[in-house]
Design a protein around this motif. Structure first.
Motif, PDB file in Angstrom:
ATOM      1  N   PRO A  89      18.913   2.260  14.672  1.00 42.18           N
ATOM      2  CA  PRO A  89      19.792   2.347  14.609  1.00 42.18           C
ATOM      3  C   PRO A  89      20.203   3.945  15.633  1.00 42.18           C
ATOM      4  O   PRO A  89      19.457   4.667  15.962  1.00 42.18           O
ATOM      5  CB  PRO A  89      20.350   3.339  13.103  1.00 42.18           C
ATOM      6  CG  PRO A  89      18.866   2.111  12.271  1.00 42.18           C
ATOM      7  CD  PRO A  89      17.457   2.544  13.515  1.00 42.18           C
ATOM      8  N   SER A  90      21.365   3.891  16.044  1.00 47.38           N
ATOM      9  CA  SER A  90      21.742   5.029  17.117  1.00 47.38           C
ATOM     10  C   SER A  90      23.440   4.713  17.485  1.00 47.38           C
ATOM     11  O   SER A  90      23.809   3.099  17.783  1.00 47.38           O
ATOM     12  CB  SER A  90      21.128   4.895  18.497  1.00 47.38           C
ATOM     13  OG  SER A  90      21.629   5.206  19.432  1.00 47.38           O
ATOM     14  N   PRO A  91      24.135   5.782  17.352  1.00 42.29           N
ATOM     15  CA  PRO A  91      25.731   5.801  17.888  1.00 42.29           C
ATOM     16  C   PRO A  91      25.692   5.271  19.452  1.00 42.29           C
ATOM     17  O   PRO A  91      26.994   4.699  19.372  1.00 42.29           O
ATOM     18  CB  PRO A  91      25.865   7.150  18.001  1.00 42.29           C
ATOM     19  CG  PRO A  91      25.112   8.077  17.133  1.00 42.29           C
ATOM     20  CD  PRO A  91      23.157   7.527  17.868  1.00 42.29           C
ATOM     21  N   GLY A 115      16.459   7.512  12.745  1.00 46.33           N
ATOM     22  CA  GLY A 115      16.544   8.980  13.289  1.00 46.33           C
ATOM     23  C   GLY A 115      17.255  10.345  12.601  1.00 46.33           C
ATOM     24  O   GLY A 115      17.804   9.656  11.799  1.00 46.33           O
ATOM     25  N   ARG A 116      16.791  11.105  12.313  1.00 49.53           N
ATOM     26  CA  ARG A 116      17.461  12.567  12.245  1.00 49.53           C
ATOM     27  C   ARG A 116      17.754  13.456  13.806  1.00 49.53           C
ATOM     28  O   ARG A 116      17.975  12.917  14.306  1.00 49.53           O
ATOM     29  CB  ARG A 116      16.803  13.300  11.567  1.00 49.53           C
ATOM     30  CG  ARG A 116      16.832  11.988   9.651  1.00 49.53           C
ATOM     31  CD  ARG A 116      18.588  12.298   9.195  1.00 49.53           C
ATOM     32  NE  ARG A 116      18.857  11.496   7.643  1.00 49.53           N
ATOM     33  CZ  ARG A 116      19.901  11.720   7.566  1.00 49.53           C
ATOM     34  NH1 ARG A 116      20.132  13.482   7.344  1.00 49.53           N
ATOM     35  NH2 ARG A 116      20.443  10.463   6.670  1.00 49.53           N
ATOM     36  N   TYR A 117      17.936  14.498  12.530  1.00 51.00           N
ATOM     37  CA  TYR A 117      18.792  15.753  13.990  1.00 51.00           C
ATOM     38  C   TYR A 117      19.552  15.198  14.898  1.00 51.00           C
ATOM     39  O   TYR A 117      20.200  14.072  14.657  1.00 51.00           O
ATOM     40  CB  TYR A 117      17.457  16.175  14.974  1.00 51.00           C
ATOM     41  CG  TYR A 117      16.153  17.317  13.485  1.00 51.00           C
ATOM     42  CD1 TYR A 117      14.988  15.705  13.017  1.00 51.00           C
ATOM     43  CD2 TYR A 117      15.891  17.941  13.362  1.00 51.00           C
ATOM     44  CE1 TYR A 117      14.578  16.078  11.704  1.00 51.00           C
ATOM     45  CE2 TYR A 117      15.573  18.216  11.802  1.00 51.00           C
ATOM     46  CZ  TYR A 117      14.185  17.660  11.640  1.00 51.00           C
ATOM     47  OH  TYR A 117      13.592  17.936  10.590  1.00 51.00           O
ATOM     48  N   GLY A 119      18.805  13.053  17.422  1.00 48.75           N
ATOM     49  CA  GLY A 119      17.701  11.829  17.915  1.00 48.75           C
ATOM     50  C   GLY A 119      16.446  11.769  17.743  1.00 48.75           C
ATOM     51  O   GLY A 119      15.711  12.214  17.525  1.00 48.75           O
ATOM     52  N   SER A 138      24.151   0.030  17.529  1.00 46.04           N
ATOM     53  CA  SER A 138      25.041   1.233  16.308  1.00 46.04           C
ATOM     54  C   SER A 138      26.388   0.313  15.385  1.00 46.04           C
ATOM     55  O   SER A 138      25.998  -1.337  15.246  1.00 46.04           O
ATOM     56  CB  SER A 138      26.488   1.692  17.358  1.00 46.04           C
ATOM     57  OG  SER A 138      27.438   1.787  16.702  1.00 46.04           O
ATOM     58  N   LEU A 139      26.549   0.488  14.097  1.00 48.02           N
ATOM     59  CA  LEU A 139      26.891   0.098  13.629  1.00 48.02           C
ATOM     60  C   LEU A 139      28.648  -0.050  13.548  1.00 48.02           C
ATOM     61  O   LEU A 139      29.234  -0.444  12.498  1.00 48.02           O
ATOM     62  CB  LEU A 139      26.423   0.807  11.570  1.00 48.02           C
ATOM     63  CG  LEU A 139      25.330   0.289  11.564  1.00 48.02           C
ATOM     64  CD1 LEU A 139      25.853   0.462   9.656  1.00 48.02           C
ATOM     65  CD2 LEU A 139      24.988  -1.168  11.084  1.00 48.02           C
ATOM     66  N   GLY A 140      29.154   1.257  14.324  1.00 50.68           N
ATOM     67  CA  GLY A 140      30.522   1.242  14.475  1.00 50.68           C
ATOM     68  C   GLY A 140      30.387   2.903  15.327  1.00 50.68           C
ATOM     69  O   GLY A 140      30.312   3.523  15.398  1.00 50.68           O
ATOM     70  N   TYR A 142      31.593   5.710  15.092  1.00 51.46           N
ATOM     71  CA  TYR A 142      31.806   7.196  13.741  1.00 51.46           C
ATOM     72  C   TYR A 142      30.312   7.643  14.158  1.00 51.46           C
ATOM     73  O   TYR A 142      29.032   6.681  14.033  1.00 51.46           O
ATOM     74  CB  TYR A 142      31.777   6.422  12.557  1.00 51.46           C
ATOM     75  CG  TYR A 142      31.811   5.734  11.703  1.00 51.46           C
ATOM     76  CD1 TYR A 142      31.977   4.224  12.195  1.00 51.46           C
ATOM     77  CD2 TYR A 142      30.204   5.304  10.834  1.00 51.46           C
ATOM     78  CE1 TYR A 142      31.340   2.719  12.003  1.00 51.46           C
ATOM     79  CE2 TYR A 142      29.569   4.198  10.696  1.00 51.46           C
ATOM     80  CZ  TYR A 142      30.028   3.039  10.558  1.00 51.46           C
ATOM     81  OH  TYR A 142      29.395   1.859  10.103  1.00 51.46           O
ATOM     82  N   VAL A 143      29.941   8.558  13.715  1.00 49.64           N
ATOM     83  CA  VAL A 143      28.550   9.346  14.159  1.00 49.64           C
ATOM     84  C   VAL A 143      28.223  10.075  12.436  1.00 49.64           C
ATOM     85  O   VAL A 143      28.971  10.076  11.357  1.00 49.64           O
ATOM     86  CB  VAL A 143      29.069  10.739  14.901  1.00 49.64           C
ATOM     87  CG1 VAL A 143      27.482  11.503  14.902  1.00 49.64           C
ATOM     88  CG2 VAL A 143      29.188  10.507  16.111  1.00 49.64           C
ATOM     89  N   LEU A 144      27.355   9.063  12.105  1.00 51.85           N
ATOM     90  CA  LEU A 144      26.334   9.493  10.957  1.00 51.85           C
ATOM     91  C   LEU A 144      25.081  10.765  10.688  1.00 51.85           C
ATOM     92  O   LEU A 144      24.944  11.117  12.135  1.00 51.85           O
ATOM     93  CB  LEU A 144      25.187   8.202  10.180  1.00 51.85           C
ATOM     94  CG  LEU A 144      26.532   6.972  10.081  1.00 51.85           C
ATOM     95  CD1 LEU A 144      26.075   5.634   9.469  1.00 51.85           C
ATOM     96  CD2 LEU A 144      27.224   7.148   9.312  1.00 51.85           C
ATOM     97  N   ASN A 145      24.619  11.320  10.235  1.00 51.02           N
ATOM     98  CA  ASN A 145      23.600  11.996  10.000  1.00 51.02           C
ATOM     99  C   ASN A 145      22.175  11.739  10.391  1.00 51.02           C
ATOM    100  O   ASN A 145      21.718  11.844  10.691  1.00 51.02           O
ATOM    101  CB  ASN A 145      23.491  12.665   8.710  1.00 51.02           C
ATOM    102  CG  ASN A 145      24.833  13.713   9.217  1.00 51.02           C
ATOM    103  OD1 ASN A 145      25.688  14.472   9.544  1.00 51.02           O
ATOM    104  ND2 ASN A 145      25.291  14.629   7.457  1.00 51.02           N
ATOM    105  N   GLY A 146      22.084  10.115  10.208  1.00 50.69           N
ATOM    106  CA  GLY A 146      21.407   9.830  10.574  1.00 50.69           C
ATOM    107  C   GLY A 146      21.174   8.347  10.427  1.00 50.69           C
ATOM    108  O   GLY A 146      22.172   7.652  10.296  1.00 50.69           O
ATOM    109  N   GLY A 147      19.818   7.450  10.843  1.00 50.66           N
ATOM    110  CA  GLY A 147      19.778   6.091  10.486  1.00 50.66           C
ATOM    111  C   GLY A 147      19.720   5.861   9.834  1.00 50.66           C
ATOM    112  O   GLY A 147      19.809   4.426   8.882  1.00 50.66           O
TER     113      GLY A 147
HETATM  114  N1  LIG Z   1      27.154   3.601  14.464  1.00 49.53           N
HETATM  115  C1  LIG Z   1      25.579   5.189  14.298  1.00 49.53           C
HETATM  116  C2  LIG Z   1      24.965   5.567  14.364  1.00 49.53           C
HETATM  117  C3  LIG Z   1      24.644   6.667  14.183  1.00 49.53           C
HETATM  118  C4  LIG Z   1      23.598   7.617  13.930  1.00 49.53           C
HETATM  119  C5  LIG Z   1      21.514   6.862  14.038  1.00 49.53           C
HETATM  120  C6  LIG Z   1      20.982   7.531  14.352  1.00 49.53           C
HETATM  121  C7  LIG Z   1      20.991   9.218  13.592  1.00 49.53           C
HETATM  122  C8  LIG Z   1      19.820   9.783  14.115  1.00 49.53           C
HETATM  123  C9  LIG Z   1      21.037  11.590  13.792  1.00 49.53           C
HETATM  124  N2  LIG Z   1      21.965  10.948  14.146  1.00 49.53           N
HETATM  125  C10 LIG Z   1      21.950   9.335  13.617  1.00 49.53           C
HETATM  126  C11 LIG Z   1      23.318   8.582  13.552  1.00 49.53           C
HETATM  127  N3  LIG Z   1      25.586   6.769  13.650  1.00 49.53           N
HETATM  128  N4  LIG Z   1      26.861   5.827  13.780  1.00 49.53           N
END
Ligand SMILES: Nc1cc(-c2ccc3cc[nH]c3c2)n[nH]1
Length: 241
Positions: A89-91, A115-117, A119, A138-140, A142-147
């Motif tokens: 998962p990744s933005p 991932g965290r931090y 990336g 990517s789910l969308g 917007y930014v999450l804190n991790g996967g």
């Molecule tokens: N769609 C979406 C994925 C993520 C995401 C995915 C993994 C990590 C690792 C660190 N920050 C992350 C954010 N944010 N938004």
């Protein structure tokens, strides 16, 4: 056929939730096998370090490649195997879609790398691409804190499509984004009581006239899609823009 799901994360407890609800039942039925792993189990220093400062400078920390590589060796193996799907998962990934969920629902094995931090060191993804089938999604926007949350959402979207998982597979046919709906949003749903707090079920749905009901539902799907998701409409719907 049992689908094996592995989750690599520094917060493996996120995935305890998969033992309950429908997913728990699937695991019991042997349809799905879930394994969550703590990435720190593949570190060797006293602080169980998984991150370091970014090469080239910049804010935050990056996940070191070493623990990922050792975890891959143990969890997946050291031989290439294109039947193993590895999801990051990744933005900055490709938008995850229902068709991607449909394709993944026939996979024998899926490994989620959470991932965290800021990336994960990019060489981890490059190495994985040299070995397995990799999806950066990517789910969308917007930014999450991790996967982890993304991995749970993708898991639910995929596992519910595994043959034998859903009690009533017909319910899958009429959902938003499912092929049967021509890519339109699902129409509004109603059930009893017919009148509730002064709000009534649309009369047509109580008419028993199946043709009229089908037309009302199609018209509502088109109306909702034009209103909320103009990006999903195209000239083929014959819908006036
Ligand atoms: N769609 C979406 C994925 C993520 C995401 C995915 C993994 C990590 C690792 C660190 N920050 C992350 C954010 N944010 N938004």
């Amino acid at each position: 056929m049992t689908m094996r799901l592995d989750y690599l994360s520094i917060f493996p407890a996120y995935f305890d939730v998969l033992d309950i609800s429908l997913l728990g039942k699937a695991a019991v039925n042997g349809l799905v096998e879930v394994h969550a792993h703590d990435l720190r189990d593949w570190t060797h220093d006293r602080h169980r370090t998984v991150d370091d400062t970014p090469c080239g400078g910049g804010a935050g920390m990056v996940m070191k490649p070493d623990p990922w590589g050792e975890a891959f060796d143990e969890i997946i193996g050291t031989e290439p195997d294109s039947s193993v799907h590895v999801i990051f998962p990744s933005p900055s990934g490709a938008p995850f879609t229902q068709s991607a969920a449909q394709e993944l629902s026939s996979a024998v094995r899926i490994v989620f790398c959470c991932g965290r931090y800021e990336g994960i060191d990019h060489r981890v993804i490059d190495y994985a691409r040299s070995m397995w089938t990799v999806h950066e999604v990517s789910l969308g926007d917007y930014v999450l804190n991790g996967g982890e949350v993304a991995a749970l959402a993708i898991t639910e979207a995929v596992v519910r499509l595994v043959p034998g998982f859903m009690g009533n597979p017909e319910s899958l046919a009429e959902e938003s984004f499912s092929a049967g709906q021509d890519g339109l949003l699902e129409y509004p749903l109603f059930t009893r009581p017919v009148s509730w707090r002064g709000l009534d079920v649309p009369e047509v749905l109580m008419s028993g006239h199946h043709g009229r009901i089908a037309k009302w539902r199609r018209d509502e799907s088109v109306r909702l899609t034009c209103e909320r998701r103009p990006d999903l409409t195209d000239s083929d719907f014959g819908v006036p823009h």
